[in-house]
Design an enzyme around this catalytic site. Structure first.
Site, PDB file in Angstrom:
ATOM      1  N   SER A   1       0.803  -1.221   0.000  1.00  0.00           N
ATOM      2  CA  SER A   1       0.000   0.000   0.000  1.00  0.00           C
ATOM      3  C   SER A   1       0.836   1.272   0.000  1.00  0.00           C
ATOM      4  O   SER A   1       0.288   2.367  -0.124  1.00  0.00           O
ATOM      5  CB  SER A   1      -0.943   0.023   1.212  1.00  0.00           C
ATOM      6  OG  SER A   1      -0.253   0.391   2.380  1.00  0.00           O
ATOM      7  N   LYS A  27       1.954   4.368   7.365  1.00  0.00           N
ATOM      8  CA  LYS A  27       1.082   5.181   6.517  1.00  0.00           C
ATOM      9  C   LYS A  27       1.455   6.663   6.638  1.00  0.00           C
ATOM     10  O   LYS A  27       2.157   7.085   7.562  1.00  0.00           O
ATOM     11  CB  LYS A  27      -0.388   5.022   6.935  1.00  0.00           C
ATOM     12  CG  LYS A  27      -0.991   3.652   6.702  1.00  0.00           C
ATOM     13  CD  LYS A  27      -1.210   3.375   5.231  1.00  0.00           C
ATOM     14  CE  LYS A  27      -1.906   2.040   5.028  1.00  0.00           C
ATOM     15  NZ  LYS A  27      -1.059   0.911   5.414  1.00  0.00           N
TER      16      LYS A  27
END
Length: 235
Positions: free
Chosen positions: A156, A194
């Site tokens: 991701s 993230k």
């Protein structure tokens, strides 16, 4: 002569390197310069590379080094062609003797041992493993502060140059600013890597892959454990 956008990007890259020791991602550059696409960022970076204001560091993801500021000269390299006056970000060079001294081979870099504490998701969160092994890391990849390493699982964060199997080098921190790449511990059980943002009283953790959706959490559920300082990759 740099265009205004090239100069703005050069200043932004240098400021981020001085602050975090990590090059900004192309997404962060796009947002900082208010561009519509990352293709424009690629063109600006290529122009800075061609003009010898920055260079890419081999075998390191999203790694750029600022070589000189606008107006600094370049000197003839030992192997022919042009070489930048300085190999350190925006270092001042006062005379040709100092310039040539900076072109000498760099000393051997000693490794530092930091804790390797398991895996971290670059996708959906997974359980944070605490193995407490040690990992030898080139000292140049680490700035000041306490560090640890986590192995990335998932894809991701690929648009930030962070790939499955990479070793993320994390500088311990309990706070983050918008746009930082962080290790976020969720519900004291699951860790993920993230981009950090705040949104309407919530914590938003953004991926760097359009196949994934941002994750929203109450602040009470999220604890920042550190910020990305560098990457190691094995081939």
């Amino acid at each position: 002569m740099l265009t205004s956008k090239q100069h703005e990007l050069l200043v932004f890259i240098d400021a981020r390197l001085r602050e975090t020791g990590v090059s900004p991602s192309f997404e962060e550059m796009k947002e900082a310069l208010q561009l519509k696409s990352k293709s424009g960022v690629h063109r600006l970076v290529e122009a800075l590379v061609e003009r010898q204001f920055v260079r890419r560091l081999p075998n390191r993801a999203r790694a750029l080094e600022v070589l000189r500021r606008p107006g600094q000269p370049v000197v003839e390299g030992a192997m022919g062609g042009q070489a930048p006056v300085s190999r350190t970000p925006l270092a001042d060079v006062t005379d040709m003797g100092a310039a040539r001294a900076r072109l000498r081979p760099e000393p051997v870099v000693r490794a530092r041992s930091i804790p390797f504490v398991g895996r971290i998701a670059a996708g959906l969160p997974i359980e944070a493993v605490e193995d407490q092994e040690m990992l030898d890391v080139p000292g140049t990849l680490l700035g000041p502060g306490d560090h640890f390493a986590l192995q990335v699982v998932g894809d991701s964060m690929v648009d930030a140059g962070i790939l499955d199997g990479d070793f993320a080098l994390i500088r311990r921190a309990e706070e983050a600013r918008a746009g930082d790449i962080v290790v976020a511990l969720i519900d004291e059980q699951e860790a993920t890597l993230k981009y950090f943002h705040r949104e309407k009283g919530m914590i938003r953790l953004d991926p760097a892959n359009p196949a994934y959706q941002p994750q929203l959490y109450l602040p009470s559920r999220v604890r920042i454990q550190g910020k990305l300082a560098g990457l190691l990759r094995r081939y």
